[in-house]
Write a protein that holds these residues in place. Structure first.
Motif, short mmCIF file in Angstrom:
data_model
loop_
_atom_site.label_atom_id
_atom_site.label_comp_id
_atom_site.label_asym_id
_atom_site.label_seq_id
_atom_site.Cartn_x
_atom_site.Cartn_y
_atom_site.Cartn_z
N ALA A 27 -1.17 -2.37 -0.02
CA ALA A 27 -0.39 -1.93 0.36
C ALA A 27 -0.19 -1.98 2.07
O ALA A 27 1.15 -1.91 2.37
N TYR A 28 -1.85 -1.26 3.04
CA TYR A 28 -1.12 -1.06 3.61
C TYR A 28 -1.43 -2.63 4.60
O TYR A 28 -0.48 -2.73 5.68
N ARG A 33 4.56 1.76 4.18
CA ARG A 33 4.89 2.88 4.09
C ARG A 33 4.75 3.68 2.73
O ARG A 33 5.80 3.39 1.63
N VAL A 34 3.51 4.35 2.30
CA VAL A 34 3.66 4.89 1.20
C VAL A 34 3.22 6.47 1.45
O VAL A 34 2.41 6.93 2.24
N SER A 74 1.50 8.01 9.76
CA SER A 74 0.93 7.57 9.27
C SER A 74 1.22 6.77 8.55
O SER A 74 2.75 6.80 7.65
N PRO A 75 0.68 5.44 7.72
CA PRO A 75 1.08 4.74 6.75
C PRO A 75 0.99 4.99 5.52
O PRO A 75 1.88 4.87 4.91
N ILE A 76 0.22 5.70 5.71
CA ILE A 76 -0.25 6.42 3.93
C ILE A 76 -0.45 7.58 3.62
O ILE A 76 -1.12 8.44 4.90
N LEU A 92 6.43 4.26 -3.80
CA LEU A 92 5.80 5.64 -3.44
C LEU A 92 4.84 5.82 -4.55
O LEU A 92 5.32 4.49 -5.72
N VAL A 93 3.26 5.72 -4.63
CA VAL A 93 2.34 5.30 -5.72
C VAL A 93 1.97 6.82 -6.91
O VAL A 93 2.00 8.03 -5.93
#
Length: 156
Positions: A27-28, A33-34, A74-76, A92-93
């Motif tokens: 994903a990154y 953006r998670v 932050s991306p995550i 969204l995970v």
């Protein structure tokens, strides 16, 4: 919103964290953006697992209790089930068995990834979430790690 259920992810934590680390690294790398939600006792474990990846697999992330500036940049973000979301997120995970409360208060996710382990209780909870997505007019898709892809009508 696109919803995908990833089924038959290893249930024991070390194997499951390895799967989540690979998923978040992917994903990154794609620029997503998670906001990733795990059980409360797994927040620190996933945070640690991400920090211990090899340098060439680095995944920048913070925990949801980080200062707001870091949360927004932050991306995550690794969060527990009830943590309030900060900053815009496209993905969204959900890697815990409950309905992700952040969906109720933060519409706007483009994609939701439901991670479902091999544990029977986790599968039962996933079926409830599947029905809830359908009640919202969404048609989740299934990606089963152990067999052919299921149709949207089959569910987890």
């Amino acid at each position: 919103m696109h919803v995908a259920f990833y089924l038959n992810v290893p249930a024991p934590w070390p194997a499951r964290s390895a799967y989540l680390c690979r998923l978040l690294a992917k994903a990154y790398a794609s620029g997503a953006r998670v906001w990733v939600v795990v059980a409360p006792d797994e927040v620190a474990l996933l945070d640690q697992a991400l920090w211990t990846l090899p340098a060439d697999d680095f995944v920048p992330h913070v925990r949801s209790d980080a200062p707001e500036l870091l949360l927004r940049r932050s991306p995550i973000v690794v969060a527990g089930p009830g943590d309030a979301m900060a900053g815009e997120r496209g993905v969204l995970v959900n890697a815990q068995p409950e309905w992700p409360a952040v969906l109720d208060g933060a519409p706007g996710f483009v994609r939701v990834v439901e991670v479902v382990s091999t544990d029977d209780a986790d599968k039962t909870a996933a079926r409830r979430r599947w029905r809830r997505y359908q009640a919202l007019g969404l048609n989740p898709v299934v990606h089963d790690r152990t067999r052919r892809p299921a149709t949207a009508a089959e569910g987890p």
